[in-house]
Design an enzyme around this catalytic site. Structure first.
Site, mmCIF file in Angstrom:
data_model
loop_
_atom_site.group_PDB
_atom_site.id
_atom_site.type_symbol
_atom_site.label_atom_id
_atom_site.label_comp_id
_atom_site.label_asym_id
_atom_site.label_seq_id
_atom_site.Cartn_x
_atom_site.Cartn_y
_atom_site.Cartn_z
ATOM 1 N N HIS A 17 9.057 11.246 7.787
ATOM 2 C CA HIS A 17 8.840 9.835 7.450
ATOM 3 C C HIS A 17 8.355 9.061 8.668
ATOM 4 O O HIS A 17 8.501 9.513 9.804
ATOM 5 C CB HIS A 17 10.140 9.188 6.941
ATOM 6 C CG HIS A 17 10.442 9.546 5.509
ATOM 7 N ND1 HIS A 17 11.050 10.728 5.156
ATOM 8 C CD2 HIS A 17 10.206 8.873 4.350
ATOM 9 C CE1 HIS A 17 11.183 10.770 3.834
ATOM 10 N NE2 HIS A 17 10.681 9.656 3.323
ATOM 11 N N LYS B 71 11.839 4.159 9.579
ATOM 12 C CA LYS B 71 12.889 4.471 8.593
ATOM 13 C C LYS B 71 14.236 4.554 9.308
ATOM 14 O O LYS B 71 14.342 5.241 10.334
ATOM 15 C CB LYS B 71 12.569 5.798 7.888
ATOM 16 C CG LYS B 71 13.554 6.153 6.790
ATOM 17 C CD LYS B 71 13.053 7.322 5.952
ATOM 18 C CE LYS B 71 14.058 7.778 4.907
ATOM 19 N NZ LYS B 71 14.388 6.742 3.912
ATOM 20 N N GLY C 140 16.963 9.977 1.269
ATOM 21 C CA GLY C 140 17.662 10.097 -0.013
ATOM 22 C C GLY C 140 17.054 11.205 -0.860
ATOM 23 O O GLY C 140 17.763 11.919 -1.578
ATOM 24 N N THR C 141 15.744 11.375 -0.762
ATOM 25 C CA THR C 141 15.066 12.418 -1.547
ATOM 26 C C THR C 141 15.514 13.801 -1.086
ATOM 27 O O THR C 141 15.747 14.695 -1.903
ATOM 28 C CB THR C 141 13.538 12.279 -1.390
ATOM 29 O OG1 THR C 141 13.182 10.963 -1.806
ATOM 30 C CG2 THR C 141 12.790 13.287 -2.233
HETATM 31 P P1 NAP Z 1 11.477 -2.720 5.564
HETATM 32 O O1 NAP Z 1 10.017 -2.886 5.791
HETATM 33 O O2 NAP Z 1 12.417 -2.765 6.727
HETATM 34 O O3 NAP Z 1 11.906 -3.823 4.477
HETATM 35 C C1 NAP Z 1 13.209 -4.142 4.160
HETATM 36 C C2 NAP Z 1 13.268 -5.647 4.051
HETATM 37 O O4 NAP Z 1 14.512 -6.025 3.459
HETATM 38 C C3 NAP Z 1 13.181 -6.336 5.425
HETATM 39 O O5 NAP Z 1 12.275 -7.411 5.386
HETATM 40 C C4 NAP Z 1 14.628 -6.807 5.626
HETATM 41 O O6 NAP Z 1 14.738 -7.939 6.465
HETATM 42 C C5 NAP Z 1 14.998 -7.151 4.206
HETATM 43 N N1 NAP Z 1 16.447 -7.334 4.011
HETATM 44 C C6 NAP Z 1 17.472 -6.827 4.738
HETATM 45 N N2 NAP Z 1 18.644 -7.250 4.241
HETATM 46 C C7 NAP Z 1 18.359 -8.028 3.172
HETATM 47 C C8 NAP Z 1 19.143 -8.773 2.238
HETATM 48 N N3 NAP Z 1 20.483 -8.815 2.316
HETATM 49 N N4 NAP Z 1 18.511 -9.467 1.248
HETATM 50 C C9 NAP Z 1 17.180 -9.460 1.161
HETATM 51 N N5 NAP Z 1 16.370 -8.793 2.024
HETATM 52 C C10 NAP Z 1 16.956 -8.094 3.014
HETATM 53 O O7 NAP Z 1 11.770 -1.316 4.819
HETATM 54 P P2 NAP Z 1 10.827 -0.539 3.780
HETATM 55 O O8 NAP Z 1 10.006 0.459 4.489
HETATM 56 O O9 NAP Z 1 10.182 -1.541 2.870
HETATM 57 O O10 NAP Z 1 11.928 0.281 2.989
HETATM 58 C C11 NAP Z 1 12.963 -0.383 2.278
HETATM 59 C C12 NAP Z 1 13.873 0.654 1.648
HETATM 60 O O11 NAP Z 1 13.153 1.355 0.638
HETATM 61 C C13 NAP Z 1 14.407 1.719 2.606
HETATM 62 O O12 NAP Z 1 15.740 2.026 2.261
HETATM 63 C C14 NAP Z 1 13.512 2.922 2.314
HETATM 64 O O13 NAP Z 1 14.138 4.150 2.619
HETATM 65 C C15 NAP Z 1 13.333 2.751 0.826
HETATM 66 N N6 NAP Z 1 12.183 3.428 0.221
HETATM 67 C C16 NAP Z 1 12.397 3.924 -1.008
HETATM 68 C C17 NAP Z 1 11.351 4.490 -1.703
HETATM 69 C C18 NAP Z 1 11.597 4.975 -3.099
HETATM 70 O O14 NAP Z 1 10.661 5.461 -3.753
HETATM 71 N N7 NAP Z 1 12.798 4.834 -3.626
HETATM 72 C C19 NAP Z 1 10.079 4.567 -1.118
HETATM 73 C C20 NAP Z 1 9.902 4.055 0.159
HETATM 74 C C21 NAP Z 1 10.963 3.455 0.818
HETATM 75 P P3 NAP Z 1 15.126 -7.660 8.041
HETATM 76 O O15 NAP Z 1 13.925 -6.976 8.617
HETATM 77 O O16 NAP Z 1 15.400 -9.013 8.575
HETATM 78 O O17 NAP Z 1 16.348 -6.754 8.015
#
Ligand code: NAP
Length: 266
Positions: free
Chosen positions: A155, A159, A165-166
């Site tokens: 990744h 991350k 999780g996958t």
């Molecule tokens: P990211 O760019 O760090 O985005 C997460 C966002 O959530 C940040 O802007 C963060 O703000 C915000 N946040 C933190 N706490 C919060 C709260 N209490 N309420 C609302 N917003 C809040 O991360 P990402 O790359 O988008 O990934 C997000 C998640 O998705 C990760 O867990 C990743 O592993 C997962 N993911 C899942 C899949 C899937 O298919 N299921 C695919 C890709 C990623 P701050 O920066 O201020 O903390």
């Protein structure tokens, strides 16, 4: 037909932005709120490089959620935030569709009880990419015929949880599909971690590098042969059809579904 009102939590993040764009592209979905700790008061349309939409990024609180009244909230935040976000959504009568990873088995059991008592639905999927779901399905078949398997997940370097999780879910699937475990053997480990982390007797190796998005290889070993199943998400758009499908599905069902594969017909 009435549109499904959708809020996005983590809207300022990498995945959250894609989700907002994907919702805006859907005729039967309406983006009604965008929550994040970053970008507060910024118009979500402008944040996405579009015209203003009159929806400002807000903190996710009981009052902001009750004000927006979405039917579904999509959460791509952090492992630290997601459990509270799910609880709050269910308390406010909103169905969570969750992509945030790092949710433990203990958390899942608690969420399941909360979903049951709310009478609502929740969908949690550690991977919304259809190709990744197929990779796990193929791995479940291969596990019946190959005694050994190891997982390498790769990744981007932002991350925060490891393993992915996958990868954890794939390890569980392999163990559940196996007829029997391979015999244990002693190893001389010269450097801690050299054989990766072990989940359910499956070794998982996590790589974090800039330039990567989300990738996973499952390597099966048998007598005189190996089988490698690999999936690559090369763009975050790869997750969007799965997310949109789950949003539409969430309003038609009750209870907790964990894993996109449990929503698909096989
Ligand atoms: P990211 O760019 O760090 O985005 C997460 C966002 O959530 C940040 O802007 C963060 O703000 C915000 N946040 C933190 N706490 C919060 C709260 N209490 N309420 C609302 N917003 C809040 O991360 P990402 O790359 O988008 O990934 C997000 C998640 O998705 C990760 O867990 C990743 O592993 C997962 N993911 C899942 C899949 C899937 O298919 N299921 C695919 C890709 C990623 P701050 O920066 O201020 O903390």
């Amino acid at each position: 037909m009435e549109k499904i009102k959708v809020a996005v939590s983590g809207a300022y993040g990498r995945m959250g932005r894609e989700v907002c764009n994907a919702i805006l592209d859907e005729e039967d979905l309406e983006l009604v709120a965008a929550f994040d700790l970053c970008g507060e008061h910024e118009d979500i349309g402008e944040m996405l490089g579009k015209k203003p939409l009159g929806i400002s990024i807000d903190r996710l609180t009981r009052s902001s959620l009750e004000k927006a009244q979405p039917g579904v909230i999509v959460d791509f935040t952090t492992p630290m935030a997601v459990i509270n976000n799910i609880e709050l959504a269910l308390q406010c009568g909103v169905r969570p569709v969750v992509g945030t990873t790092g949710i433990t088995q203990v958390d899942l059991s608690r969420i399941e009880q909360q979903v049951e008592s709310s009478g609502l639905s929740a969908i949690i999927a550690p991977n919304f990419a259809l190709g990744a779901v197929l990779m796990m399905k193929f791995a479940s078949i291969a596990a019946r015929y190959f005694p050994q398997a190891e997982i390498i997940e790769l990744h981007h370097d932002q991350k925060i949880d490891a393993p992915s999780g996958t990868a954890l879910k794939t390890a569980n699937i392999i163990i559940d599909s196996r007829e029997e475990d391979p015999p244990e053997k002693e190893e001389l480990i010269k450097l801690t971690g050299a054989r990766g982390a072990v989940q359910d007797k499956i070794h998982i190796h996590s790589v974090r590098l800039s330039g990567l998005v989300a990738h996973q290889e499952v390597i099966f070993g048998g007598v005189g042969q190996t089988l490698t199943i690999r999936h690559d998400s090369i763009d975050r758009k790869s997750f969007m059809p799965g997310v949109i499908f789950a949003v539409k599905k969430a309003v038609t069902m009750k209870g907790l579904v964990y894993g996109l594969e449990n929503l698909l017909e096989w």
